[in-house]
Enzyme design. Structure first.
Site, short mmCIF file in Angstrom:
data_model
loop_
_atom_site.label_atom_id
_atom_site.label_comp_id
_atom_site.label_asym_id
_atom_site.label_seq_id
_atom_site.Cartn_x
_atom_site.Cartn_y
_atom_site.Cartn_z
N ILE A 241 0.90 -1.16 -0.24
CA ILE A 241 -0.06 0.20 -0.09
C ILE A 241 0.67 1.32 0.01
O ILE A 241 1.74 1.44 0.93
CB ILE A 241 -0.97 -0.07 1.32
N LYS A 242 0.49 2.19 -0.93
CA LYS A 242 1.25 3.48 -0.99
C LYS A 242 0.21 4.68 -0.51
O LYS A 242 -0.90 4.35 -0.99
CB LYS A 242 1.95 3.83 -2.35
#
Length: 360
Positions: A241-242
């Site tokens: 996840i960014k």
């Protein structure tokens, strides 16, 4: 300018007045409740999942490249701004990056785990570099040439194209909270499922976008809202996840009060027991929403400015101490001279390599 951060004094110097607080703070949610990065990350976290052996191999390639190889941490160069923000706005500060090859050269010279950029950039040099550094194809983009400007992530590339040019992973953005988010969630979910079928890993840019989030403060950066965006992201099997670094909290309440309408659902214990106003607690809540860290959280470096080195060190310290797995750094690196961009990446990476920077 800092060449190495092996000495704690160099880190403290760049952190300035926040040094003691950021380096010694103990988080509200215990680190014992999280899955923390380490050399055995793929074996410990992904071996038990539904990911195929080919996906495990791709993940291992990501985590085994660059200066942070086999630490469980990631340092990634993302360059999709030529579409997202326009090529002129992105590359005029340093025109060498109009040439796609220089993007790859920066990632390699900087010791990055991977380079994440457009189909066009990677396709233009794939035979020369796909076996030298892991490729991540960003599948969708927001383009700003339509008038009036629109804000919608649309597919520019297919998963099959990413596989054909030798990518080990695909990336995509969802504008959570936007009118288009329902369609984007379905599109990206299908793309990620296909990527896993073909043996590639998946990375999701979990961004918020809605004018209702802009009140007296910018609640696009609220820990409670970005945390829920992360939780939706891992639900569609994003492996990584960014997210933007959180700066405040209480987004649900702020939106409801500003609009006079009921909005979402939360629990008062999110604010009393699981978070505080401290940036490490806010970021830990983001990690907690990534299945307690089973999907690694990488935070973004933000726009380029006068204090890039100090800001990058601050973000890296917060991410690492909160239990995140790295940084994705674009404009701060490619909008400055090549050698300075390399040094900035090394500065960030030194935080993750430093044994003195521990998990809070």
């Amino acid at each position: 300018m800092v060449a190495s951060l092996s000495a704690p004094s160099a880190i403290e110097s760049l952190l300035g007045a926040e040094a003691e607080d950021l380096l010694s703070y103990q988080a509200k949610v215990s680190k014992d409740s999280l899955h923390l990065p380490g050399p055995d990350w793929v074996d410990r976290i992904f071996m038990q999942t539904d990911r195929s052996p080919q996906v495990l191999r791709s993940l291992q390639q990501l985590y085994s490249a660059g200066r942070l190889a086999n630490t469980g941490y990631l340092s990634i160069l993302p360059v999709d701004q030529g579409i997202e923000h326009s090529a002129g706005a992105s590359f005029a500060p340093n025109p060498i990056y109009f040439d796609s090859e220089n993007i790859i050269k920066l990632a390699i010279e900087a010791g990055c785990n991977a380079v994440a950029t457009t189909l066009g950039v990677l396709g233009s040099v794939s035979r020369k570099y796909a076996y030298k550094i892991p490729f991540i194809v960003k599948l969708n983009h927001n383009e700003l040439l339509t008038f009036p400007n629109q804000f919608d992530q649309i597919m520019f590339a297919s998963v099959e194209q990413a596989w054909n040019l030798g990518a080990v992973a695909v990336g995509a953005t969802i504008y959570f909270g936007s009118p288009e988010s329902g369609r984007q969630i379905q599109e990206v979910s299908r793309a990620f499922a296909r990527a896993h079928e073909l043996g590639m890993a998946t990375i999701l840019w979990c961004y918020l976008r809605n004018n209702a989030f802009k009140q007296d403060k910018d609640y696009h950066l609220a820990a409670d809202l970005t945390g829920q965006a992360n939780h939706i992201g891992v639900t569609i099997e994003a492996d990584i996840i960014k997210q933007k670094l959180p700066e405040l909290n209480n987004g649900y309440q702020a939106v409801a009060e500003a609009t006079g309408q009921s909005y979402g659902k939360t629990d008062k214990r999110v604010y009393s027991d699981l978070t505080s106003d401290h940036p490490i607690d806010l970021t830990r809540y983001q990690v907690l929403n990534c299945y307690a860290g089973r999907a690694g959280l990488i935070n973004s470096g933000g726009a380029s400015g006068k204090s890039d080195f100090a800001e990058a060190v601050r973000t890296a310290v917060i991410n690492k101490r909160a239990g995140g797995c790295g940084l994705i750094s674009g404009r701060k690196t490619f909008q400055r001279p090549f050698e300075e961009g390399v040094k900035l990446f090394h500065t960030i990476q030194d935080i993750y390599l430093s044994p003195e920077i521990t998990i809070a």
